[in-house]
Design a protein around this motif. Structure first.
Motif, PDB file in Angstrom:
ATOM      1  N   SER A 259       0.810  -1.222   0.000  1.00  0.00           N
ATOM      2  CA  SER A 259       0.000   0.000   0.000  1.00  0.00           C
ATOM      3  C   SER A 259       0.838   1.265   0.000  1.00  0.00           C
ATOM      4  O   SER A 259       0.288   2.366  -0.066  1.00  0.00           O
ATOM      5  N   VAL A 260       2.163   1.125   0.053  1.00  0.00           N
ATOM      6  CA  VAL A 260       3.054   2.279  -0.001  1.00  0.00           C
ATOM      7  C   VAL A 260       3.378   2.577  -1.466  1.00  0.00           C
ATOM      8  O   VAL A 260       3.734   1.654  -2.223  1.00  0.00           O
ATOM      9  N   PRO A 261       3.259   3.817  -1.925  1.00  0.00           N
ATOM     10  CA  PRO A 261       3.567   4.140  -3.328  1.00  0.00           C
ATOM     11  C   PRO A 261       5.024   3.816  -3.661  1.00  0.00           C
ATOM     12  O   PRO A 261       5.934   3.999  -2.844  1.00  0.00           O
ATOM     13  N   ALA A 262       5.240   3.302  -4.836  1.00  0.00           N
ATOM     14  CA  ALA A 262       6.596   2.977  -5.286  1.00  0.00           C
ATOM     15  C   ALA A 262       7.398   4.259  -5.503  1.00  0.00           C
ATOM     16  O   ALA A 262       6.866   5.295  -5.895  1.00  0.00           O
ATOM     17  N   LYS A 263       8.697   4.181  -5.238  1.00  0.00           N
ATOM     18  CA  LYS A 263       9.539   5.368  -5.352  1.00  0.00           C
ATOM     19  C   LYS A 263       9.720   5.804  -6.807  1.00  0.00           C
ATOM     20  O   LYS A 263       9.805   7.004  -7.104  1.00  0.00           O
ATOM     21  N   ASN A 264       9.754   4.859  -7.703  1.00  0.00           N
ATOM     22  CA  ASN A 264      10.019   5.218  -9.095  1.00  0.00           C
ATOM     23  C   ASN A 264       8.786   5.763  -9.806  1.00  0.00           C
ATOM     24  O   ASN A 264       8.872   6.624 -10.685  1.00  0.00           O
ATOM     25  N   THR A 265       7.590   5.271  -9.424  1.00  0.00           N
ATOM     26  CA  THR A 265       6.365   5.714 -10.093  1.00  0.00           C
ATOM     27  C   THR A 265       5.515   6.645  -9.247  1.00  0.00           C
ATOM     28  O   THR A 265       4.680   7.376  -9.776  1.00  0.00           O
TER      29      THR A 265
END
Length: 392
Positions: A259-265
């Motif tokens: 549920s944590v947003p990805a760092k790259n996207t």
């Protein structure tokens, strides 16, 4: 020599005769109060435990409704056919439980509201996932409120034992909140991925808030169950609860990670989040009946112990009553014997004071008589007329 008269025995007064019985009554009064207090306390505790068992039954029915509702919401959001049969079976089961014990738990009005909302979902299609998400969320909030009502009216929130208190808090509050929040989190991830790019930042903020709302009750659930296992005297609680708890904890950790947003996207993967939510849902489905079964087992054991305490109190009261009754009978019998002895002694004393009956033709025994020579006239009258008779 003067012989002293026998001393008359003093007859006991009425107060003296009643004093032993009064003492027995004074002893019986505090014993009776103590027995009555113990009986009342044991009865109240037993009634509370029996009422808590009703709450456990109701929570089990609501757990089935919660499980079916979360599955139906996920299907509606993802465009899959909604499993109406499972939801209908869960609703009918909860309705049967409410008809049987809802009046005692004061839950019928709230259940009627929840059921009306559930029936309204029947005609909803999958054309608008956003409105479906809102509608299912309203029903979920009402369902959580019904969980709280059942816990309060059944007395589960006032459970006096540490292990059963943590179990009821886990099954009636933390786990339903965690299951519903996890389902919303997974479904919101799907909705956010479909929204326009301009609404993505607001959607990610919603995900962050919902992530906290889902993980907080899950963490409290884990703490409660471990505290229940550590503080319980039951040897079966830890063995039965810890294994499904570990499975659930791992599924929640995976849900938190996806549920944590990805760092790259800067976004979440809705597919991975949905799968993690489904795994958490399955783990909760396995854990819920275990918690309720262990809670009910503890309550049954408590009811049996309180029944034994009540029988012991009743037996103690009966034994005390028999002993005091036997003592009172001995005192009454002793009093009667004392009165009979006193009456008999008084009769003997009265007979000793009365002079014996004397024949009036006999001289008194104490009267002195003059000595007479042998051959003398038997009396003075014969002596007086003897000379006259001889001259004639």
């Amino acid at each position: 020599m003067t012989v002293p008269a026998p001393r008359a025995r003093r007859r006991p007064t009425r107060l003296g005769r009643l004093l032993p019985l009064l003492l027995i009554g004074a002893l019986l009064a505090p014993v009776g109060l103590l027995v009555a207090a113990n009986w009342r306390q044991a009865t109240d505790d037993r009634d509370l435990a029996a009422r808590e068992r009703l709450g456990v039954q109701y929570l089990g029915a609501l757990a089935a409704v919660t499980d079916a509702l979360v599955a139906a919401q996920s299907a509606a959001i993802n465009g899959r056919p909604v499993p109406r049969e499972a939801l209908d079976r869960a609703v009918e089961g909860a309705a049967a439980v409410d008809a049987r014990i809802g009046g005692e738990l004061l839950s019928q009005e709230r259940w009627a509201g929840v059921r009306a909302k559930l029936e309204a979902l029947r005609g909803r299609g999958n054309a608008d996932p956003e409105s479906a998400y809102t509608a299912y969320g309203e029903v979920s909030d009402l369902l959580l409120a019904l969980h709280r009502k059942v816990r309060e009216s059944s007395g589960l929130v006032r459970d006096p034992e540490a292990d059963s208190f943590f179990l009821q808090d886990s099954a009636g509050q933390e786990l339903p909140e965690a299951v519903i929040a996890a389902g919303r989190l997974a479904d919101l991830g799907t909705l956010v991925a479909r929204r326009p790019a301009a609404e993505q930042p607001r959607g990610l903020m919603e995900l962050t808030g919902l992530r906290v709302a889902a993980l907080a009750p899950a963490a409290d659930l884990v703490d409660n169950l471990r505290s229940a296992v550590d503080g319980s005297e039951s040897t079966d609680l830890g063995a039965n609860v810890l294994t499904p708890l570990d499975t659930y904890q791992r599924s929640v950790e995976a849900l938190a990670a996806y549920s944590v947003p990805a760092k790259n996207t800067g976004a979440v993967d809705p597919g991975q989040l949905s799968a993690a939510g489904l795994n958490a849902h399955r783990a909760a489905r396995q854990l819920q009946p275990v918690i309720l079964a262990e809670l009910d087992a503890l309550l049954v054991e408590r009811v049996d112990a309180l029944d034994r305490d009540r029988w012991l109190t009743a037996g103690t009261a009966a034994l005390a009553a028999l002993l005091l009754g036997w003592l009172a009978a001995l005192l009454v019998a002793a009093g009667r014997r004392a009165r009979r002895r006193a009456a008999l002694a008084a009769t003997h004393a009265e007979a000793a004071d009365t002079p014996p009956h004397r024949d009036p033709w006999q001289p008194p025994a104490a009267e002195a008589r003059a000595l007479q020579p042998a051959g003398a006239a038997p009396d003075q009258e014969a002596a007086r007329w003897g000379a006259f008779d001889a001259a004639r």
